[in-house]
Design a protein around this motif. Structure first.
Motif, PDB file in Angstrom:
ATOM      1  N   ASP A 181      17.763   7.079  -4.717  1.00  0.00           N
ATOM      2  CA  ASP A 181      18.056   8.022  -3.644  1.00  0.00           C
ATOM      3  C   ASP A 181      16.828   8.838  -3.263  1.00  0.00           C
ATOM      4  N   LYS A 182      16.068   9.256  -4.262  1.00  0.00           N
ATOM      5  CA  LYS A 182      14.877  10.058  -3.986  1.00  0.00           C
ATOM      6  C   LYS A 182      13.822   9.236  -3.238  1.00  0.00           C
ATOM      7  N   MET A 183      13.680   7.970  -3.615  1.00  0.00           N
ATOM      8  CA  MET A 183      12.713   7.126  -2.918  1.00  0.00           C
ATOM      9  C   MET A 183      13.151   6.854  -1.487  1.00  0.00           C
ATOM     10  N   ALA A 184      14.437   6.620  -1.284  1.00  0.00           N
ATOM     11  CA  ALA A 184      14.930   6.400   0.075  1.00  0.00           C
ATOM     12  C   ALA A 184      14.694   7.634   0.944  1.00  0.00           C
ATOM     13  N   LEU A 207       5.895  10.243  -2.529  1.00  0.00           N
ATOM     14  CA  LEU A 207       6.295   8.964  -3.115  1.00  0.00           C
ATOM     15  C   LEU A 207       6.140   8.999  -4.634  1.00  0.00           C
ATOM     16  N   ARG A 208       5.062   9.577  -5.110  1.00  0.00           N
ATOM     17  CA  ARG A 208       4.861   9.680  -6.562  1.00  0.00           C
ATOM     18  C   ARG A 208       5.993  10.463  -7.213  1.00  0.00           C
ATOM     19  N   GLU A 209       6.361  11.597  -6.635  1.00  0.00           N
ATOM     20  CA  GLU A 209       7.432  12.402  -7.219  1.00  0.00           C
ATOM     21  C   GLU A 209       8.736  11.623  -7.274  1.00  0.00           C
ATOM     22  N   ASP A 234      13.928   1.719 -16.573  1.00  0.00           N
ATOM     23  CA  ASP A 234      12.608   2.134 -17.043  1.00  0.00           C
ATOM     24  C   ASP A 234      11.966   3.098 -16.057  1.00  0.00           C
ATOM     25  N   ARG A 235      11.292   4.074 -16.588  1.00  0.00           N
ATOM     26  CA  ARG A 235      10.645   5.082 -15.761  1.00  0.00           C
ATOM     27  C   ARG A 235       9.396   4.527 -15.092  1.00  0.00           C
ATOM     28  N   GLY A 236       9.110   5.070 -13.909  1.00  0.00           N
ATOM     29  CA  GLY A 236       7.894   4.717 -13.192  1.00  0.00           C
ATOM     30  C   GLY A 236       6.817   5.751 -13.418  1.00  0.00           C
ATOM     31  N   LYS A 237       5.562   5.307 -13.370  1.00  0.00           N
ATOM     32  CA  LYS A 237       4.426   6.196 -13.563  1.00  0.00           C
ATOM     33  C   LYS A 237       3.306   5.796 -12.624  1.00  0.00           C
ATOM     34  N   GLN A 238       2.805   6.747 -11.854  1.00  0.00           N
ATOM     35  CA  GLN A 238       1.617   6.493 -11.050  1.00  0.00           C
ATOM     36  C   GLN A 238       0.421   6.503 -11.988  1.00  0.00           C
ATOM     37  N   THR A 239      -0.267   5.379 -12.084  1.00  0.00           N
ATOM     38  CA  THR A 239      -1.399   5.294 -12.998  1.00  0.00           C
ATOM     39  C   THR A 239      -2.718   5.668 -12.331  1.00  0.00           C
ATOM     40  N   TRP A 240      -2.745   5.639 -10.988  1.00  0.00           N
ATOM     41  CA  TRP A 240      -3.973   5.978 -10.259  1.00  0.00           C
ATOM     42  C   TRP A 240      -3.643   6.047  -8.781  1.00  0.00           C
ATOM     43  N   MET A 286       0.869  -1.176   0.000  1.00  0.00           N
ATOM     44  CA  MET A 286       0.000   0.000   0.000  1.00  0.00           C
ATOM     45  C   MET A 286       0.908   1.229   0.000  1.00  0.00           C
ATOM     46  N   SER A 287       0.515   2.256  -0.725  1.00  0.00           N
ATOM     47  CA  SER A 287       1.357   3.457  -0.748  1.00  0.00           C
ATOM     48  C   SER A 287       1.299   4.204   0.579  1.00  0.00           C
ATOM     49  N   VAL A 288       0.194   4.089   1.293  1.00  0.00           N
ATOM     50  CA  VAL A 288       0.087   4.567   2.674  1.00  0.00           C
ATOM     51  C   VAL A 288      -0.691   3.501   3.440  1.00  0.00           C
ATOM     52  N   HIS A 289      -0.209   3.162   4.652  1.00  0.00           N
ATOM     53  CA  HIS A 289      -0.806   2.044   5.385  1.00  0.00           C
ATOM     54  C   HIS A 289      -0.611   2.262   6.880  1.00  0.00           C
TER      55      HIS A 289
END
Length: 333
Positions: free
Chosen positions: A274-277, A261-263, A308-314, A232-235
């Motif tokens: 690094d940005k995700m950490a 997290l999306r950014e 490969d780039r990541g994309k938040q789809t929803w 879950m992105s937030v839990h």
């Protein structure tokens, strides 16, 4: 939607507190071992292992990597929830457009050891009902699936080559897999029909170790295998009462952490890790994830995506829960 009783929520909150107290610290040793620059192996580098694609076929486009916000055990019954049609659409995308040879899934609900990964080697996995306080029929749910012992062995070889210890075990599928998969890959309307192998996380909160775990199995994509992280992105179960006691309006940290997290996920892949950490070190991180198990699968997915780039789809913000869905890489033409 169907939810557990307030007594069950209180027990769940206590369980989360215990998890925080008993869980080990980050895997600095494993992270250091896997921190060297990763060179993605080609699909021809493992000719002695089972290859799920035909050797005579033309080179295939790598399938995307996915992160599912899987929801709780209610998700397959709550057809009116906003996430329900979204998971259905993602499932159809995978079966009808991507058409994988197999699926490998990393769930927030299975942690191996502090420095060892577990791989389910069973040909047929029963379901684990890893929740309590729900109606009786929740514990009668079924999800037909088939494993692949050779693919499990291949994964363990890849982990060993990356310096990650692993072992094959016999285990059922937890609800972090089968609840969301029942919606995405409905056995009657959109069956998966390919082998499904579950792999554990580390028993840690180390972003770097889990990113390296994803990198270690990235070459499976060259063989037509779809890799999915499920969390879950937030839990935050402690604050779940906000959904029941009010109108389900998102708590401030749900929005702020999910957006951060999306950014980070959508950043240039050269800077993404690094940005995700850094997101996990934000002041709101421990509100969004009192324990980081449900966000670690997105690090596995990002690592497996390699360049490969990541994309938040929803996404959807609901009280103390964030439902972001991610895809890394391009869909086939």
């Amino acid at each position: 939607m169907s939810w557990p009783s307030s007594r069950s929520l209180a027990l769940a909150s206590i369980a989360v507190v215990l998890a925080l107290l008993l869980s080990p610290i980050s895997l600095t040793d494993i992270a250091a071992k896997t921190a060297a620059p990763f060179r993605q192996p080609s699909s021809s580098s493992s000719s002695s292992s089972k290859n799920t694609s035909s050797s005579s076929a033309a080179p295939m486009t790598k399938p995307p990597v996915y992160f599912f916000s899987h929801g709780g055990p209610t998700v397959q019954y709550d057809t009116q929830h906003a996430a329900y049609p979204v998971l259905q659409q993602i499932g159809r995308e995978i079966t009808q457009k991507v058409k994988p040879k197999a699926v490998v899934v990393f769930s927030a609900h299975w942690q191996g050891a502090r420095d060892e990964i577990y791989v389910n080697k069973d040909e047929h996995a029963d379901l684990i009902y890893d929740f309590y306080g729900f109606p009786d029929h929740y514990y009668q749910a079924k999800y037909p699936n088939k494993g692949d012992a050779q693919l499990a062995s291949r994964i363990m070889v890849m982990l060993s080559e990356a310096g990650i210890a692993s072992r094959g075990v016999s285990r059922g599928l937890d609800h972090g897999v089968w609840s969301g998969f029942t919606v995405a890959f409905d056995p009657e309307t959109n069956p998966l029909n390919v082998p499904l192998v579950q792999v554990s996380l580390f028993k840690s909160e180390s972003p770097s170790a889990h990113y390296a775990l994803g990198r270690a199995v990235s070459a499976l994509r060259d063989e037509g295998v779809v890799i999915i992280g499920a969390g879950m992105s937030v839990h935050n179960l402690r604050d779940l009462h906000s959904v029941f006691d009010g109108d389900g309006a998102p708590l401030p940290y749900t929005v702020s952490f999910d957006n951060a997290l999306r950014e980070a996920v959508e950043a240039d892949p050269a800077q993404r890790e690094d940005k995700m950490a850094a997101v996990c070190a934000r002041p709101d991180a421990r509100q969004a994830h009192p324990y980081m198990d449900h966000v670690m699968p997105v690090f596995v997915a990002a690592g497996a995506a390699y360049e490969d780039r990541g994309k938040q789809t929803w996404t959807f913000h609901e009280g103390s829960m964030g439902w972001a869905q991610y895809r890394f890489g391009q869909l086939p033409e």
